[in-house]
Every structure is written in structure tokens, then in C-alpha cells.
Design a protein around this motif. Structure first.
Motif, short mmCIF file in Angstrom:
data_model
loop_
_atom_site.label_atom_id
_atom_site.label_comp_id
_atom_site.label_asym_id
_atom_site.label_seq_id
_atom_site.Cartn_x
_atom_site.Cartn_y
_atom_site.Cartn_z
N ILE A 113 46.38 41.46 33.48
CA ILE A 113 45.14 42.23 33.63
C ILE A 113 45.38 43.68 33.21
CG2 ILE A 113 43.43 43.10 35.28
CD1 ILE A 113 44.18 40.58 37.02
N PHE A 130 39.30 38.34 34.48
CA PHE A 130 38.91 39.75 34.40
C PHE A 130 37.84 39.95 33.34
CE2 PHE A 130 40.15 44.33 33.30
CZ PHE A 130 39.41 44.85 34.34
N TYR A 133 34.61 39.01 34.83
CA TYR A 133 34.19 40.06 35.76
C TYR A 133 33.54 41.22 34.99
CZ TYR A 133 34.80 43.90 39.18
OH TYR A 133 34.62 44.97 40.01
N TYR A 213 39.75 43.22 41.71
CA TYR A 213 40.33 44.00 40.62
C TYR A 213 40.49 45.48 40.93
CZ TYR A 213 39.52 39.71 38.09
OH TYR A 213 39.52 38.40 37.72
N VAL A 242 43.01 49.66 35.36
CA VAL A 242 41.93 48.69 35.55
C VAL A 242 40.58 49.38 35.42
CG1 VAL A 242 40.85 47.09 37.19
CG2 VAL A 242 43.35 47.20 37.02
#
Length: 347
Positions: A113, A130, A133, A213, A242
Motif C-alpha cells: 500500500i 486500497f 477504497y 488505511y 497513504v
């Protein structure tokens, strides 16, 4: 499958825990403070030769004895931990490892990620987790200037409301993320509801669950890092790695944070954000804290008042919606939890 056996290790087993610590130290890491399952692999003489652990849906704290490296034991440890997680109902799993080992875990079905170069990598067991998302977030993207704010709100205070109002006044859309980890004295479902009720008057606020996350202090793995300052810096840099992707999905150009006069941890975190976010083209806007009677309003102060049962002090610190909740019978289990917590101040 090897001829070795894998079994759970309980924290009360001091001898086994000492062996786990020794094995981890050989790898230059220490046992994480947040673990809810520990396993060990033993040879025929019942000597610990490999270990791994879980916390929630995350896998962490792996080590294999140097005498047995190259035998594929880590594969077996990871497979065992995944079985434990699946039995718990956790199918979406996450893993933290040193950057040098990330490629190895890729062969076990984990996908990267984000990473902090030279420190750690953050992986998951879904190839598009991810990405999916981010696609979900893109659907909430709006035209105009967009900002973002991340909060735990444990619980939601007048200080939080002031921060949200200040940020919302400076952009067309404010994306407000509430940490969805249930590692706080006030449960997530309550924290989210109080944030929603306390910001209902702001039509340009879009509320999001942080999901897995946006990484909280509770889930960030500290065991790779040598000291507290390094832990804080590592957490901040992974969060930013992130967040910059989240910001890209939402078109966010500013992140708002509350000034931190009391918490050393959050203060260092904010300093790193102030330095790093502009490098990614995102403004870091630090908003001064709202005060009551000459003192900054903080969630720690509110928890102290709740612990004392001081509702009068509470009235000056929280919005009506938060006060109503803590005066209701529904709050009884949460209040009991706070009363028994000992120290409720976060430094």
C-alpha cells in the motif's frame, strides 16, 4: 509442511515470552505493545525457532532463528496467523514489515500500500483493496477547493467543533475522517455519531470512516524503531505516504490540524506534517486551539472530567449533543470504562 509444531503463546507464559523476545531481538526488533495473539514454532527439543503475532486484522512481529532461515518457516507462520484471523472473521488482512522484506511477503499474497523508505512497508492481502477504497472516495469528490481533517474525537469536544468550523470556512468542501479503529475509551460508533451530530450545521462537511488505511497510534507498529521519537516520525511519514494518495483521489489541497500545546507526540507529528505535506503540494494548516478558562480544550481534559463525574466542567468543554449523550443511560458502559481506565491523559 515441516516436522515442527506451531502453538499459541500466552502472555502469562514467562519462559516462552522471554524466548519470543530473544528471537525478535536477533532480528533487531522488539515485541510490539499491541498484540492479541502470539504463536511460536518449536523444534523436536521444544526450542522456539520462529514466531509471529497478530493485533486486530494486522500481522506483525515476525522472526525466524538464524539456524533455520531458508527452510520456509516464515511461510508456515504467516499461513498459521492467516488461519487464526480467518477463524476470527477477519478476511481483509494487513501486514507491516521492514522494507527489505516486502518483496518476500508479496510471494505470500500481500500487496504493498505504502512505504517509508529504509524503515517499513504497509501491505494488505487484497490486490485492489486500497485502489477500491480510493475509487469509493473519488465518488464524494466535489468541485472547488477541498480540504481534509482527520480526528479521533475521543470524545467530540468544543475544540473539535471549532477546528471543523474553522477548516470548513476556508474551503468549499471539507472531508472529515473519523478514525474507525476501536482502540479508544469511547467506541467508534459513538465517536462517529457525536462528530456527525456536532457538525450537522455545516453543509460542506463530508464525513468518512477512516477505514484501515489511516493508521492510528494503536495499530502503528513501533517494534521496528529504536526510540519514541523514531516511532512518532515513522508513524507520521507512513500516514503521509497513504494520505497523499487519498488527497489525490479527493482533490484535497489542504490538511487541517489542531495546534498541540500539551501532547509531545502530536506536536512532533504536526511538525513533520508541516514539513512534508507541502512537498506533496498539500498545505498544512495548523489551527490554534480553542480555550476555556485560559486552558486549551482537549479530549484528555474531557475524559478527566468524565472520570471525576464533573458534569459542570463538562458543560464548558463539549457541544450539547456530546453532553446529552453522556447524561443518557446509553453512556453508562462507556462512563464505567473511563472511570476504571486510570490515566486518561494522552501525552
Amino acid at each position: 509442511m515441516s516436522e515442527y509444531t506451531i502453538s499459541q503463546i500466552y502472555p502469562s507464559d514467562r519462559r516462552a515470552m522471554a524466548q519470543v523476545d530473544s528471537l525478535l531481538q536477533q532480528e533487531g526488533i522488539r515485541r510490539d505493545g499491541n498484540l492479541d495473539y502470539i504463536c511460536g514454532m518449536y523444534d523436536g527439543d521444544y526450542k522456539l525457532i520462529a514466531t509471529g503475532s497478530c493485533f486486530g486484522p494486522t500481522l506483525r512481529c515476525f522472526a525466524v532463528s538464524r539456524e533455520h532461515q531458508g527452510e520456509g518457516l516464515l511461510n508456515e507462520i504467516v499461513s498459521h496467523l492467516m488461519e487464526v484471523e480467518f477463524a476470527r472473521g477477519n478476511t481483509h488482512l494487513f501486514l507491516y514489515t521492514k522494507t527489505g522484506a516486502a518483496r518476500f511477503f508479496g510471494s505470500l499474497g500481500f500487496y504493498e500500500i505504502a512505504r517509508v523508505d529504509g524503515t517499513l512497508a504497509f501491505l494488505e492481502n487484497r490486490p485492489t483493496g486500497f485502489r477500491d477504497y480510493l475509487r469509493g472516495l473519488e465518488k464524494t469528490r466535489r468541485p472547488g477547493k477541498s480540504g481534509a481533517l482527520v480526528m479521533n474525537a475521543n470524545p467530540f469536544t468544543l475544540g473539535h467543533r471549532y477546528l471543523v468550523e474553522t477548516a470548513a470556512a476556508r474551503c468549499d468542501t471539507l472531508h472529515l475522517f473519523v478514525l474507525s479503529e476501536d482502540a479508544s475509551l469511547v467506541p467508534f460508533r459513538v465517536r462517529r455519531r457525536l462528530v456527525e451530530e456536532g457538525t450537522a450545521h455545516l453543509s460542506n462537511v463530508v464525513l468518512h470512516d477512516s477505514g484501515p488505511y489511516i493508521i492510528s497510534n494503536a495499530t502503528f507498529p513501533s517494534y521496528f524503531l529504536k526510540d519514541e521519537a523514531a516511532v512518532i516520525q515513522g508513524h507520521a511519514r507512513l500516514d503521509l505516504a497513504v494520505f497523499t494518495q487519498i488527497a489525490g483521489a479527493l482533490g484535497v489541497t489542504a490538511r487541517y490540524v489542531g495546534q498541540e500545546p500539551t501532547s509531545q507526540v502530536t506536536g512532533i507529528y504536526n511538525d513533520i506534517m508541516a514539513q512534508a505535506l507541502p512537498q506533496a503540494g498539500i498545505d498544512c494548516v495548523i489551527v490554534p486551539r480553542l480555550e476555556a478558562e485560559g486552558r486549551p480544550i482537549s479530549a484528555s481534559t474531557v475524559r478527566e472530567a468524565l472520570q471525576r463525574g464533573d458534569l459542570e466542567a463538562l458543560r464548558a468543554l463539549v457541544p450539547p449533543s456530546t453532553l446529552r449523550y453522556f447524561q443518557s443511560p446509553e453512556a453508562a458502559p462507556v462512563l464505567e470504562r473511563i472511570r476504571r481506565a486510570g490515566n486518561v491523559v494522552h501525552y
